[in-house]
Design an enzyme around this catalytic site. Structure first.
Site, PDB file in Angstrom:
ATOM      1  N   GLU A   1       0.834  -1.197   0.000  1.00  0.00           N
ATOM      2  CA  GLU A   1       0.000   0.000   0.000  1.00  0.00           C
ATOM      3  C   GLU A   1       0.872   1.252   0.000  1.00  0.00           C
ATOM      4  OE1 GLU A   1      -4.103  -1.177   2.252  1.00  0.00           O
ATOM      5  OE2 GLU A   1      -2.421  -0.602   3.538  1.00  0.00           O
ATOM      6  N   CYS A   2       0.712   2.088  -1.006  1.00  0.00           N
ATOM      7  CA  CYS A   2       1.397   3.374  -1.132  1.00  0.00           C
ATOM      8  C   CYS A   2       2.921   3.191  -1.063  1.00  0.00           C
ATOM      9  CB  CYS A   2       0.900   4.356  -0.085  1.00  0.00           C
ATOM     10  SG  CYS A   2       1.232   6.091  -0.534  1.00  0.00           S
ATOM     11  N   GLY A   3       3.532   3.335   0.116  1.00  0.00           N
ATOM     12  CA  GLY A   3       4.961   3.072   0.215  1.00  0.00           C
ATOM     13  C   GLY A   3       5.304   1.656  -0.190  1.00  0.00           C
TER      14      GLY A   3
END
Length: 440
Positions: free
Chosen positions: A321-323
């Site tokens: 997720e994201c990072g």
């Protein structure tokens, strides 16, 4: 568990510092204090946890729904809960501080910047209280904490100007020792730039903690049906699977409820890719968000990321997720122009920018069955990032974006083999992590 909500007149008014001072003041009374955060933030809760000694609960109507929000409140541990608001009290069409307070029927203490005001602090607070009445909102603004207020005549002028229906709960003195450094995405994390204990102790002495306790309320007791576990988890049994969760400076954005849900369904082991840890033996991997851009050289040299590349090609379920999405991409280019090789499991090259590229509550609809959702179903989450992804021409996406920006052209959930990367952070109330465990 009794509770109060600390709402602000706007973003940047000093809600986090006021919340930490209240947590410390309540702790000094011998009460067990449970911190919480309205909205999808990961950073402010890290400061809460350091002061209170227990994880901060996430309370967000969009991510969890009203019943899910109430369930997460009830899962807290303590005698009294202090909920830090998000942005200004009424700001946010999907989940404002006022919406959270209304769902829980908790009183609101307004944090007002008093640096250059006295009577105007009272006028501001009264306006926020009257706005609720004029707009038919069932929220109860009960008083103020004066942020950046001096003592003596300054404090007396604020206190004496308040009408009878608004209580003066004290002040936070103006001092550099109560400032928290910030950067992109918000404040520094709690273990990076903590406020010194002596400064918090000094601030706590200026708060009328007994008045706060007098006005704290317990949310109404729900009926048996709504008090049960979330529908997404009902009927789901514990598995024998093992999930590896990355937890270090690069992967530090996760909801406590997510780890709780994973532990309910599987064995959880953690590893720190930027500290040289190897990838543990596991049936699936979760890479939460965080600051991969600040640890890009260490990530590029990480043996765990090399192992992730091989395991992804072998079909190991991996969720980023994201990072985590950034780490799973082919490369990361930082704002200084340095390019770093990442896992290479997903066909994207990520570039960091000086300004944020997306900030919103998100809803995604699964095109077909995916790691975190069945085809046609939706999940809700949140996105906030300073990066953009240039995807390959053969890139495949698991989700259409109903609300939000996503990765590319209204699409999110870049997928390859059994690896999935999203810009969207989801909460376990969506059922996403149950679906992930069941896919292992």
């Amino acid at each position: 568990m009794e509770g109060i909500v600390l709402g602000g007149t706007r973003s940047g008014v000093g809600k986090t510092v006021a919340t930490l001072a209240v947590l410390r003041a309540l702790d000094d009374t011998g009460r067990a204090v449970q911190p919480a955060k309205a909205g999808p933030d990961f950073i402010d809760p890290s400061h809460h946890e350091r002061v209170a000694g227990r994880p901060s609960r996430t309370l967000d109507r969009w991510l969890q729904g009203e019943e899910g929000l109430r369930r997460n409140y009830r899962r807290g541990e303590g005698d009294v809960c202090v909920v830090e608001g998000v942005m200004g009290l009424y700001d946010g069409d999907a989940s404002s501080t006022a919406m959270v307070a209304e769902a829980l029927d908790l009183p609101i203490v307004l944090v007002v910047d008093a640096k250059a005001g006295m009577e105007s602090v009272a006028a501001t607070a009264l306006g926020f209280r009257e706005f609720a009445a004029r707009t038919g909102r069932d929220v109860d603004v009960v008083g103020v904490i004066a942020q950046r207020a001096h003592g003596g005549r300054h404090e007396a002028g604020i206190r004496d100007a308040l009408p009878e229906e608004l209580t003066y709960f004290g002040r936070i003195p103006p001092t550099d020792e109560l400032e928290i450094s910030d950067r992109h995405l918000g404040l520094h994390m709690g273990d990076e730039s903590p406020i010194e204990d002596d400064a918090l102790d000094a601030a706590a002495k200026h708060l009328r903690v007994n008045r706060l306790l007098d006005l704290a309320r317990t949310p109404p007791v729900p009926d048996a049906a709504s008090a049960a576990v979330s529908p997404s988890a009902s009927g789901r049994e514990r598995t024998e699977k093992r999930v590896a969760v990355a937890r270090d400076d690069a992967f530090c954005f996760y909801y406590p409820a997510t780890i709780e849900r994973l532990r309910e369904r599987a064995e959880v082991v953690t590893f720190a890719p930027t500290d040289g840890d190897e990838l543990p033996d596991c049936d699936g991997v979760y890479l939460p968000g965080g600051y991969p851009e600040l640890r890009a050289p260490a990530l590029a040299e990480s043996s765990a990321l090399d192992q992730l590349a091989d395991r992804s090609a072998d079909g190991l379920p991996i969720l980023g997720e994201c990072g985590g999405l950034i780490a799973l991409s082919e490369s990361l280019t930082t704002t200084d122009g340095e390019r770093h090789e990442m896992v290479g499991a997903l066909p994207a090259d990520v570039t960091m920018h000086d300004r944020y590229r997306a900030l919103d509550h998100v809803e995604l609809e699964a095109k077909t069955d995916a790691l975190t959702a069945s085809g046609g179903s939706t999940v809700r989450g949140h996105e906030f990032h300073y990066s953009s992804a240039e995807v390959g021409s053969d890139a495949r996406f698991a989700f259409d974006v109903v609300r939000g920006d996503g990765i590319d052209d209204g699409r999110d959930g870049l997928t390859e083999h059994r690896t999935l990367g999203t810009y969207c952070h989801v909460h376990p109330e969506s059922g996403a992590f149950d679906a992930f465990v069941e896919s292992l």
